[in-house]
Design a protein around this motif. Structure first.
Motif, short mmCIF file in Angstrom:
data_model
loop_
_atom_site.label_atom_id
_atom_site.label_comp_id
_atom_site.label_asym_id
_atom_site.label_seq_id
_atom_site.Cartn_x
_atom_site.Cartn_y
_atom_site.Cartn_z
N PHE A 68 0.84 12.22 7.18
CA PHE A 68 -0.21 11.54 7.96
C PHE A 68 -0.28 10.06 7.56
N SER A 69 -0.13 9.80 6.24
CA SER A 69 -0.26 8.42 5.74
C SER A 69 0.81 7.51 6.32
N ALA A 70 1.97 8.07 6.63
CA ALA A 70 3.05 7.26 7.19
C ALA A 70 2.73 6.82 8.63
N LYS A 71 1.78 7.51 9.25
CA LYS A 71 1.47 7.22 10.66
C LYS A 71 0.29 6.26 10.84
N VAL A 72 -0.47 6.04 9.76
CA VAL A 72 -1.60 5.10 9.87
C VAL A 72 -1.33 3.87 9.02
N ASN A 73 -1.93 2.73 9.38
CA ASN A 73 -1.64 1.53 8.61
C ASN A 73 -2.52 1.42 7.36
N MET A 114 0.81 -1.22 0.00
CA MET A 114 0.00 0.00 0.00
C MET A 114 0.85 1.28 0.00
N HIS A 115 1.96 1.29 0.74
CA HIS A 115 2.75 2.52 0.80
C HIS A 115 3.39 2.84 -0.56
N LEU A 116 3.65 1.81 -1.38
CA LEU A 116 4.19 2.04 -2.71
C LEU A 116 3.09 2.41 -3.71
N VAL A 117 1.90 1.88 -3.45
CA VAL A 117 0.75 2.16 -4.33
C VAL A 117 0.50 3.67 -4.36
N VAL A 118 0.50 4.27 -3.18
CA VAL A 118 0.19 5.70 -3.05
C VAL A 118 1.18 6.55 -3.84
#
Lengths: 255, 307
Positions: free
Chosen positions: B265-270, B214-218
Motif C-alpha cells: 500500500f505504501s508504494a502506492k501513496v506518496n 521517505m521510502h528508504l526511511v520506512v
C-alpha cells in the motif's frame, strides 16, 4: 492414679475425636459436597468455566457456598491527583484476604452489605484484612471498598445473593446447589469450596473440600519453559517471530 | 461465538480472531509507516486485559515478525539503507540499554509511571504536530506545483559540520556517521525509558534530520527495529519472564501478513500523504494518553505493575 486414668481417657477421647474429624473432613464425604468439574484444567483454548457445587445441609436451614483461594499479600498501587493529573502516588500492600473469592447464598439477606459480622462474605475479609503503605488513618474502609471493586472488575471476587437453590432431599436433609462463573484470570492452585448451613444467623453446619485448578498441555509447557528454561524460551520466541515474518514475506512474494 | 486463546504468562484468555485482526491492522501500519507500532499495540492489549508488562514485552516480540516481514519486503524493492541502518542500530542499542537503567532508578523512586506518560504526551505532541504541519505544507506545495522538500537547513549544516564525513549512497546524503549514531542513541534512550521500539520518533527524525527519502526511511527503520526488538525481547525473557509466546505468536501471524499488505500500500501513496496519516495517528494516541492523565480513573487501586 485416678488423675493418670483421667488424663489417659482425655487423650483417648481426643484421639477418637481426631480420627472422626479426619474421616469427616475427607473431600466430599462430610457434607457430600460435589464439585463439577472436580479439577479445573486450564488448556490452550481455556475461555473460563462454570463451577457447579452441591452440598447436603440440614432441612430447614439456609445455605452459603464459598470458593476461596489462597491468602497471600497483594501489592497494589494507589492513584491520586497531583498538579491536576492522575498518577500513582504510593503502594498499598494488602494481606489477610484471599486472591480469589466467590460467595453465593440461598437467602439474599445473608449477603447483605450492611451485615458485616458474618463468618462468610466480604464482611469476614473486612475484619481480617491488613493494610500497609500509603494511606491515612480512617481510610481503611475506602481502600477495602476500592480493593473489592478492582477484584470484582477482574472477575476474581464475586457476590451472588440468592443464587443458591435449596431443595428437600428427605430424611431431614436438603440439597444446596450453586453455579459460579470462573474467570480466565484464575490462578492454578488449590482452592477451598465451603458449604455453610445457617439458621437465623447461626452456623449449624460447616464443611469444606479442596478444589484443584491445574494448567495443562501447551500452557503448562510454555510456563515451565518461561520460568525454568528462559534462555531456551527466548531463543524459541525470537526464532518463531523471525520465521513467521519470513514465511509471510515468502508467501506474499509467491502470490 | 468466540474462540478463546489462553495466554499462560498473561494468565488471561483473548479471542484469537481479535488478536489476529489486531496484529494485521498494526502490522499494516508497520509496512506503511515503517514503525513497529508498539505505541498503538501496547495500549490496545492493556485495554483487552493483558497486564502492561506482559503487553509491552510480548509486543516487542511480535514486532520482530512485522519488522522482519516488512524490511524483507522493502529490501526486495531496494528500500533499505543497510549502512545507515547499522549506524542507527548501534546507537539505538547503546541508548536503549542506558534508558532501561534510567527507568530502573526511576521505578525505585516511584515516579516512573507518571514520567513515562508525561514523556509520551510531550513527545507525541511535538512529533505529531511537527509532522502534521510539515505534511500539510508539503501537500500544499505539491498542489501548487512547487518542488522541494521540507527539512531543516540547520540540522543539515550541523550534520555536514561534524567530523568523519561519509556519503550514504543509498540514501543519497553526505553526513557524519556520528549523527545517525547520536540520533539512534537518543531514540534508544527514550524508547528504553518508555519501553518501546521508538519507531514513531525515529521515522520523523530519519526523514527530517538525516534527510533520508521517505521510502528508504520506512524500510531502514524496520531493518534496525527488528534487531532492536530482538534484543529487548531476549532481555525481557531472561530477566523478567514477561514475554507471552502464545500472545506474541498470534499477533505475529497477523502482523506478518499486515506488514506485507502495508508495504504494498505504501508504494502506492506518496510520502506527504503517509506522513499526514502517521501524524494524525500519533496525535490521536497523544490525546488518549492525555485524557488518561486528566480524567478520573475507573479504579483508584491497581495491581502493581498495571500502570
Amino acid at each position: 492414679m485416678n488423675r493418670k486414668i483421667g488424663s489417659g481417657r482425655a487423650v483417648l477421647i481426643l484421639l477418637v475425636a481426631l480420627v472422626l474429624l479426619g474421616i469427616f473432613s475427607l473431600p466430599g464425604r462430610a457434607a457430600n459436597i460435589r464439585i463439577t468439574p472436580a479439577t479445573l484444567k486450564i488448556h490452550g483454548f481455556f475461555g473460563g468455566s462454570i463451577l457447579r457445587v452441591s452440598g447436603e445441609i440440614p432441612a430447614g436451614t439456609e445455605a452459603v457456598i464459598e470458593v476461596i483461594g489462597k491468602t497471600a499479600e497483594q501489592e497494589l498501587m494507589r492513584k491520586g491527583r497531583r498538579w491536576d493529573l492522575w498518577m500513582n502516588v504510593g503502594e498499598i500492600d494488602i494481606s489477610g484476604v484471599p486472591g480469589f473469592y466467590l460467595v453465593a447464598s440461598s437467602a439474599p439477606r445473608l449477603l447483605s452489605a450492611s451485615k458485616t459480622d458474618t463468618p462468610w462474605g466480604y464482611g469476614l475479609w473486612r475484619r481480617r484484612v491488613r493494610f500497609r503503605g500509603t494511606f491515612k488513618q480512617g481510610e481503611e474502609a475506602l481502600i477495602f471498598k476500592e480493593f473489592l471493586q478492582l477484584k470484582e472488575g477482574h472477575g476474581l471476587y464475586g457476590r451472588f445473593p440468592g443464587a443458591v437453590e435449596v431443595a428437600a432431599a428427605g430424611r431431614g436433609r436438603a440439597q444446596a446447589r450453586a453455579s459460579f462463573p470462573i474467570n480466565t484470570r484464575i490462578a492454578p492452585g488449590t482452592y477451598r469450596v465451603r458449604v455453610t448451613a445457617v439458621r437465623g444467623w447461626q452456623v449449624v453446619q460447616r464443611t469444606q473440600v479442596p478444589w484443584q485448578v491445574e494448567m495443562v498441555g501447551t500452557p503448562a509447557f510454555l510456563t515451565f519453559l518461561a520460568l525454568q528454561r528462559p534462555v531456551l524460551y527466548g531463543i524459541l520466541a525470537l526464532g518463531l517471530a523471525a520465521v513467521v515474518g519470513f514465511l509471510s514475506g515468502v508467501l506474499f512474494k509467491r502470490k | 461465538m468466540t474462540l478463546d486463546l489462553y495466554l499462560p504468562i498473561a494468565r488471561h484468555s483473548v479471542d484469537i480472531l481479535l488478536l489476529l485482526g489486531l496484529g494485521t491492522i498494526i502490522g499494516s501500519f508497520s509496512g506503511i509507516f515503517g514503525i513497529g507500532g508498539g505505541f498503538l499495540m501496547t495500549p490496545l492489549l492493556i485495554m483487552f486485559g493483558i497486564p502492561p508488562t506482559v503487553a509491552a514485552a510480548s509486543d516487542s516480540n511480535q514486532i520482530i515478525a512485522a519488522a522482519t516481514s516488512g524490511s524483507y519486503a522493502h529490501y526486495r524493492m531496494g528500500h533499505v539503507d543497510l549502512t545507515m541502518g547499522s549506524f542507527l542500530l548501534v546507537g539505538n542499542l547503546v541508548g536503549g540499554t542506558l534508558g532501561v537503567e534510567i527507568i530502573k532508578v526511576l521505578r525505585h523512586l516511584g515516579e516512573a509511571g507518571f514520567l513515562i506518560k508525561a514523556t509520551y504526551v510531550v513527545l507525541l505532541s511535538l512529533v505529531g504536530t511537527y509532522m502534521l504541519v510539515e505534511s500539510i505544507k508539503s501537500l500544499r506545495r505539491a498542489a501548487a506545483g512547487v518542488e522541494g522538500r521540507a527539512g531543516s537547513p540547520l540540522y543539515l549544516r550541523l550534520g555536514q559540520a561534524l567530523p568523519w564525513q561519509m556519503y550514504f549512497k543509498k540514501s543519497g546524503v553526505a553526513l557524519s556517521p556520528l549523527l545517525p549514531l547520536f540520533l539512534g542513541g537518543f531514540v534508544g534512550l527514550l524508547a528504553g525509558i518508555m519501553g518501546l521500539g521508538g519507531g514513531f520518533i525515529m521515522v520523523p527524525l530519519m526523514f527530517y534530520l538525516l534527510g533520508m527519502p521517505m521510502h528508504l526511511v520506512v524500510g531502514t527503520n524496520l531493518f534496525q527495529e527488528a534487531f532492536l526488538c530482538a534484543n529487548v525481547t531476549f532481555v525481557q525473557v531472561v530477566t523478567n519472564h514477561v514475554v507471552d509466546l502464545t500472545l506474541a505468536l498470534a499477533l505475529a501471524i497477523g502482523s506478518g501478513i499486515g506488514a506485507q499488505i502495508g508495504s504494498r500500500f505504501s508504494a502506492k501513496v506518496n510520502g506527504e500523504q503517509l506522513r499526514f496519516l502517521l501524524a494524525v495517528i500519533i496525535l490521536a494516541m497523544m490525546i488518549k494518553i492525555l485524557l488518561g492523565l486528566l480524567l478520573h480513573p475507573h479504579y483508584i487501586l491497581d495491581m502493581k505493575g498495571i500502570s
